[in-house]
Design an enzyme around this catalytic site. Structure first.
Site, PDB file in Angstrom:
ATOM      1  N   LYS A 146       0.853  -1.189   0.000  1.00  0.00           N
ATOM      2  CA  LYS A 146       0.000   0.000   0.000  1.00  0.00           C
ATOM      3  C   LYS A 146       0.887   1.237   0.000  1.00  0.00           C
ATOM      4  CE  LYS A 146      -4.355  -1.360   2.180  1.00  0.00           C
ATOM      5  NZ  LYS A 146      -5.265  -1.099   3.320  1.00  0.00           N
ATOM      6  N   GLU A 188       0.729  -0.502  16.554  1.00  0.00           N
ATOM      7  CA  GLU A 188       0.467  -1.403  15.423  1.00  0.00           C
ATOM      8  C   GLU A 188       0.782  -2.852  15.787  1.00  0.00           C
ATOM      9  OE1 GLU A 188      -0.945  -0.868  12.584  1.00  0.00           O
ATOM     10  OE2 GLU A 188      -0.758   1.261  12.064  1.00  0.00           O
TER      11      GLU A 188
END
Length: 372
Positions: A146, A188
């Site tokens: 991404k 994360e």
């Protein structure tokens, strides 16, 4: 050293995790460097990453008879912009980068996103190698392809799927990070446990001090686990056309709205926004009676123990819930007239909810803005 394969049809690549990898770039990335011959190799670096790690990388290249042509990027989300993208692509074109060449990205998620997108569009696609230097980039943004820049309407709204050819995550780089940046990356790490592995969540909760202290063995094991989880998801759903990859967005729809309201600034780092977003997702799941409020607070407590923010009221935002819900409407994951939310059926069991009314989210956000 850990070695993880991202298995994609015809485009598989390796992610290496461990200490001392910057000293080995000339060997591990030999096939991507050697074609340059006597030409300098383009390396795009966050200015801080270059200052801290540039000489190590330069020495590696020099040992194999190669030199570096540096392009510096200012730290921070503001570099993920049209203006910076134009400057970078013009710089790469001026250096005669071809479709068969590879550009190296040294830094965190901002540099990785910017370089990946530039390489996706340069001459309809050239290669790039990720050298992530932050925990957030090593466990998440450097893997999976991404790439994007931000727009006034929202975060990561302009981009492309473009996989790197190699990722070399040197854990020794993390020892130079401020604790705030390490904690932002740790958010994360927590995400992987909250969305799909309750046992891993418990492990990260118990080992967060070792992670923040940059214990090499702990870092290598934890980062490799996260990368392995993401690699499996990306192999199944590379372009997020199914729900599998969407689960990796846990906390991000709420978090991106908070980033937009704080101007994509250092006032709220991306990982901090994700931490807040995961707490909001858990509490909203409890509001919908999908999980208990006690389980939602278990998520908040684990993040708080690691020093991450868990209450949006502490941000002092001058807005209401409707404003934040409006930011969510502009989220890149919006589908027609709805916005999918990643919610929890249990800790370690996330799912995509497509029946969420933004008016209800706005009311919920008003409650959260005034809570605690």
């Amino acid at each position: 050293m850990a070695d993880v394969d991202v298995a994609l049809a015809g485009r598989s690549y390796r992610v290496k995790v461990g200490p001392g990898l910057l000293e080995r770039v000339h060997a591990d990335a030999h096939s991507f460097i050697e074609p340059y011959g006597k030409r300098a190799v383009p390396v795009v670096a966050d200015a801080n990453a270059k200052r801290l790690h540039g000489e190590r990388l330069q020495a590696s290249f020099r040992s194999a008879g190669h030199s570096i042509d540096w392009y510096e990027v200012a730290p921070g989300e503001s570099s993920k912009s049209w203006d910076e993208l134009v400057r970078l692509t013009d710089w790469l074109l001026d250096r005669g980068v071809t479709r068969s060449d590879h550009v190296f990205a040294l830094g965190g998620g901002v540099v990785g996103d910017l370089v990946g997108f530039a390489c996706a569009i340069l001459k309809r696609g050239c290669g790039f190698v990720q050298l992530p230097t932050t925990l957030l980039a090593q466990v998440d943004s450097s893997v999976g392809g991404k790439t994007a820049i931000n727009a006034p309407a929202g975060k990561n709204l302009i981009g492309a799927f473009h996989q790197p050819s190699l990722v070399l995550a040197d854990t020794t780089c993390l020892a130079t990070l401020p604790q705030r940046e390490m904690r932002a990356g740790l958010a994360e790490v927590f995400k992987y446990g909250i969305l799909g592995d309750a046992d891993f969540l418990a492990r990260v909760d118990s080992e967060s001090s070792a992670i923040l202290a940059c214990d090499d063995a702990t870092l290598e094991s934890v980062i490799a686990h996260c990368v392995g989880m993401k690699a499996r998801v990306v192999a199944e759903d590379e372009r997020e056309t199914k729900d599998a990859r969407a689960l990796l967005n846990l906390g991000h729809t709420f978090g991106h709205a908070l980033e937009a309201e704080t101007g994509f600034s250092d006032r709220l780092l991306h990982g901090e926004a994700v931490a807040l977003g995961m707490v909001l997702a858990a509490r909203y799941s409890a509001r919908r009676e999908l999980i208990s409020l006690a389980d939602a607070e278990r998520v908040a407590d684990a993040l708080a123990r690691a020093g991450l923010p868990t209450e949006i009221s502490a941000l002092g935002l001058d807005c209401d819930g409707s404003t934040l819900a409006h930011h969510m409407r502009n989220d890149k994951k919006a589908e027609a007239s709805t916005v999918p939310f990643i919610l929890l059926r249990a800790i370690g069991e996330a799912f995509v909810a497509r029946d969420v009314e933004l008016a209800d989210v706005a009311a919920f956000m008003d409650e959260q803005l005034q809570a605690h």
